[in-house]
Design an enzyme around this catalytic site. Structure first.
Site, PDB file in Angstrom:
ATOM      1  N   ARG A  27      -1.468  -9.358  13.128  1.00  0.00           N
ATOM      2  CA  ARG A  27      -1.953  -8.312  12.206  1.00  0.00           C
ATOM      3  C   ARG A  27      -2.689  -8.927  11.021  1.00  0.00           C
ATOM      4  O   ARG A  27      -3.705  -8.386  10.568  1.00  0.00           O
ATOM      5  CB  ARG A  27      -0.775  -7.454  11.722  1.00  0.00           C
ATOM      6  CG  ARG A  27      -0.259  -6.500  12.811  1.00  0.00           C
ATOM      7  CD  ARG A  27       1.165  -6.045  12.535  1.00  0.00           C
ATOM      8  NE  ARG A  27       1.298  -5.252  11.337  1.00  0.00           N
ATOM      9  CZ  ARG A  27       2.443  -5.086  10.685  1.00  0.00           C
ATOM     10  NH1 ARG A  27       3.545  -5.683  11.102  1.00  0.00           N
ATOM     11  NH2 ARG A  27       2.486  -4.332   9.613  1.00  0.00           N
ATOM     12  N   ARG A  62      10.363  -1.068  12.791  1.00  0.00           N
ATOM     13  CA  ARG A  62       9.001  -1.078  13.319  1.00  0.00           C
ATOM     14  C   ARG A  62       8.823  -2.193  14.350  1.00  0.00           C
ATOM     15  O   ARG A  62       9.127  -3.344  14.089  1.00  0.00           O
ATOM     16  CB  ARG A  62       7.987  -1.250  12.179  1.00  0.00           C
ATOM     17  CG  ARG A  62       7.669   0.059  11.488  1.00  0.00           C
ATOM     18  CD  ARG A  62       6.691  -0.118  10.355  1.00  0.00           C
ATOM     19  NE  ARG A  62       5.429  -0.735  10.743  1.00  0.00           N
ATOM     20  CZ  ARG A  62       4.362  -0.763   9.970  1.00  0.00           C
ATOM     21  NH1 ARG A  62       4.401  -0.206   8.766  1.00  0.00           N
ATOM     22  NH2 ARG A  62       3.261  -1.340  10.386  1.00  0.00           N
ATOM     23  N   ARG A  93     -10.037   0.680   8.165  1.00  0.00           N
ATOM     24  CA  ARG A  93      -9.665  -0.654   8.629  1.00  0.00           C
ATOM     25  C   ARG A  93     -10.883  -1.432   9.139  1.00  0.00           C
ATOM     26  O   ARG A  93     -10.783  -2.617   9.419  1.00  0.00           O
ATOM     27  CB  ARG A  93      -8.687  -0.561   9.802  1.00  0.00           C
ATOM     28  CG  ARG A  93      -7.238  -0.247   9.450  1.00  0.00           C
ATOM     29  CD  ARG A  93      -6.527  -1.459   8.880  1.00  0.00           C
ATOM     30  NE  ARG A  93      -5.204  -1.724   9.401  1.00  0.00           N
ATOM     31  CZ  ARG A  93      -4.067  -1.183   8.983  1.00  0.00           C
ATOM     32  NH1 ARG A  93      -4.058  -0.263   8.073  1.00  0.00           N
ATOM     33  NH2 ARG A  93      -2.916  -1.569   9.490  1.00  0.00           N
ATOM     34  N   LYS A 140       0.825  -1.216   0.000  1.00  0.00           N
ATOM     35  CA  LYS A 140       0.000   0.000   0.000  1.00  0.00           C
ATOM     36  C   LYS A 140       0.861   1.270   0.000  1.00  0.00           C
ATOM     37  O   LYS A 140       0.629   2.176  -0.795  1.00  0.00           O
ATOM     38  CB  LYS A 140      -0.946   0.030   1.222  1.00  0.00           C
ATOM     39  CG  LYS A 140      -1.914  -1.137   1.285  1.00  0.00           C
ATOM     40  CD  LYS A 140      -2.913  -0.994   2.428  1.00  0.00           C
ATOM     41  CE  LYS A 140      -2.295  -1.110   3.817  1.00  0.00           C
ATOM     42  NZ  LYS A 140      -1.790  -2.466   4.142  1.00  0.00           N
ATOM     43  N   ARG A 159      11.155  -6.663   5.768  1.00  0.00           N
ATOM     44  CA  ARG A 159      11.009  -5.241   6.083  1.00  0.00           C
ATOM     45  C   ARG A 159      11.455  -4.962   7.519  1.00  0.00           C
ATOM     46  O   ARG A 159      12.075  -3.943   7.795  1.00  0.00           O
ATOM     47  CB  ARG A 159       9.558  -4.794   5.876  1.00  0.00           C
ATOM     48  CG  ARG A 159       9.385  -3.290   6.029  1.00  0.00           C
ATOM     49  CD  ARG A 159       7.974  -2.837   5.711  1.00  0.00           C
ATOM     50  NE  ARG A 159       7.063  -3.083   6.809  1.00  0.00           N
ATOM     51  CZ  ARG A 159       5.750  -2.788   6.776  1.00  0.00           C
ATOM     52  NH1 ARG A 159       5.220  -2.288   5.683  1.00  0.00           N
ATOM     53  NH2 ARG A 159       4.991  -3.027   7.821  1.00  0.00           N
TER      54      ARG A 159
HETATM   55  O1  C5P Z   1      -1.234   0.874   8.125  1.00  0.00           O
HETATM   56  P1  C5P Z   1      -0.076   0.317   8.911  1.00  0.00           P
HETATM   57  O2  C5P Z   1       0.247  -1.089   8.554  1.00  0.00           O
HETATM   58  O3  C5P Z   1       1.107   1.205   8.894  1.00  0.00           O
HETATM   59  O4  C5P Z   1      -0.593   0.281  10.427  1.00  0.00           O
HETATM   60  C1  C5P Z   1       0.233  -0.188  11.469  1.00  0.00           C
HETATM   61  C2  C5P Z   1      -0.599  -0.423  12.691  1.00  0.00           C
HETATM   62  O5  C5P Z   1      -1.239   0.785  13.094  1.00  0.00           O
HETATM   63  C3  C5P Z   1      -1.721  -1.428  12.549  1.00  0.00           C
HETATM   64  O6  C5P Z   1      -1.292  -2.759  12.708  1.00  0.00           O
HETATM   65  C4  C5P Z   1      -2.644  -0.994  13.684  1.00  0.00           C
HETATM   66  O7  C5P Z   1      -2.170  -1.427  14.940  1.00  0.00           O
HETATM   67  C5  C5P Z   1      -2.522   0.508  13.626  1.00  0.00           C
HETATM   68  N1  C5P Z   1      -3.564   1.116  12.777  1.00  0.00           N
HETATM   69  C6  C5P Z   1      -4.872   1.135  13.249  1.00  0.00           C
HETATM   70  N2  C5P Z   1      -5.866   1.675  12.494  1.00  0.00           N
HETATM   71  C7  C5P Z   1      -5.600   2.218  11.292  1.00  0.00           C
HETATM   72  C8  C5P Z   1      -4.282   2.221  10.791  1.00  0.00           C
HETATM   73  C9  C5P Z   1      -3.277   1.640  11.565  1.00  0.00           C
HETATM   74  O8  C5P Z   1      -5.136   0.642  14.339  1.00  0.00           O
HETATM   75  N3  C5P Z   1      -6.599   2.763  10.567  1.00  0.00           N
HETATM   76 MG    MG Z   2       1.955   1.253   5.158  1.00  0.00          MG
END
Ligand code: C5P
Ligand code: MG
Length: 191
Positions: A146, A135, A90, A14, A129
């Site tokens: 996740r 991270r 999400r 993404k 990654r």
């Molecule tokens: O989008 P990304 O993978 O960077 O998000 C990392 C973490 O941030 C997710 O696993 C979640 O814990 C949190 N997150 C969330 N709600 C979102 C975006 C991210 O809880 N809309």
């Molecule tokens: Mg991302």
């Protein structure tokens, strides 16, 4: 406006594809994950709350995330061509809230790009990654969680956009440029 939701499991590309989209279509970009990580690195109250969820691979509550989107759109320049929503919505609640907020600006989501990548490939990519991202959630145990959270809480968002005829499935495995070409074909059809 050209408003794109870039959707897919963690590690589906993404962020990478967003960078290409921003350049080609001159769009604003909001990555809720990046914003949360910024809050964590600057030790804010929101950051502390976010960290408690992110480190477990769980989702930050809807009201917090929706508030972030609200204030991002509020600050946006009036002649912005459109927005890429990366890592948001999400949950179906978040998708409904996004529709309501965008409607208040007399616009809506134009297309949802659904990057499709098998679970096994996601794990390999995210472990790789993790070696460079720094991270705290790019470790095997949290990645598993996740992916599970994606499958149970996030996947239903697909049906929301399918019902609105906005879902575009994109093969997310292959060369980055090839995937981007597929994405552009889908976007150019609706823009
Ligand atoms: O989008 P990304 O993978 O960077 O998000 C990392 C973490 O941030 C997710 O696993 C979640 O814990 C949190 N997150 C969330 N709600 C979102 C975006 C991210 O809880 N809309
Ligand atoms: Mg991302």
């Amino acid at each position: 406006m050209l408003n794109i939701v870039i959707f897919g499991p963690p590690g589906s590309g993404k962020g990478t594809q967003s960078e290409y989209l921003i350049k080609k279509y001159s769009l604003a970009h909001i990555s809720t994950g990046d914003l949360l990580r910024k809050e964590i690195s600057t030790n804010t109250e929101l950051g502390a709350l976010a960290k408690s969820h992110i480190d477990k691979g769980e989702l930050v509550p809807d009201d917090v995330i929706i508030g972030m989107i609200d204030s991002f759109l509020d600050k946006l320049n009036k002649d912005t061509k459109g927005v890429i929503f990366d890592g948001f919505p999400r949950t179906v609640e978040q998708a409904k809230a996004l529709k309501a907020i965008l409607n208040s600006y007399k616009t809506d989501v134009t297309i949802m790009l659904n990057l499709q990548v098998p679970d096994k490939e996601l794990m390999t990519r995210l472990i790789e990654r993790g070696k460079v991202s720094g991270r705290s959630d790019d470790n095997e145990e949290t990645i598993k969680k996740r992916i599970e959270v994606y499958n149970t809480q996030t996947k239903p968002v697909m049906n929301f956009y399918k019902a609105e005829n906005k879902l575009a499935n994109i093969e997310g495995v292959g060369a980055i440029e090839t995937i981007f070409e597929t994405i552009c074909e889908a976007v150019d059809k609706v823009k």
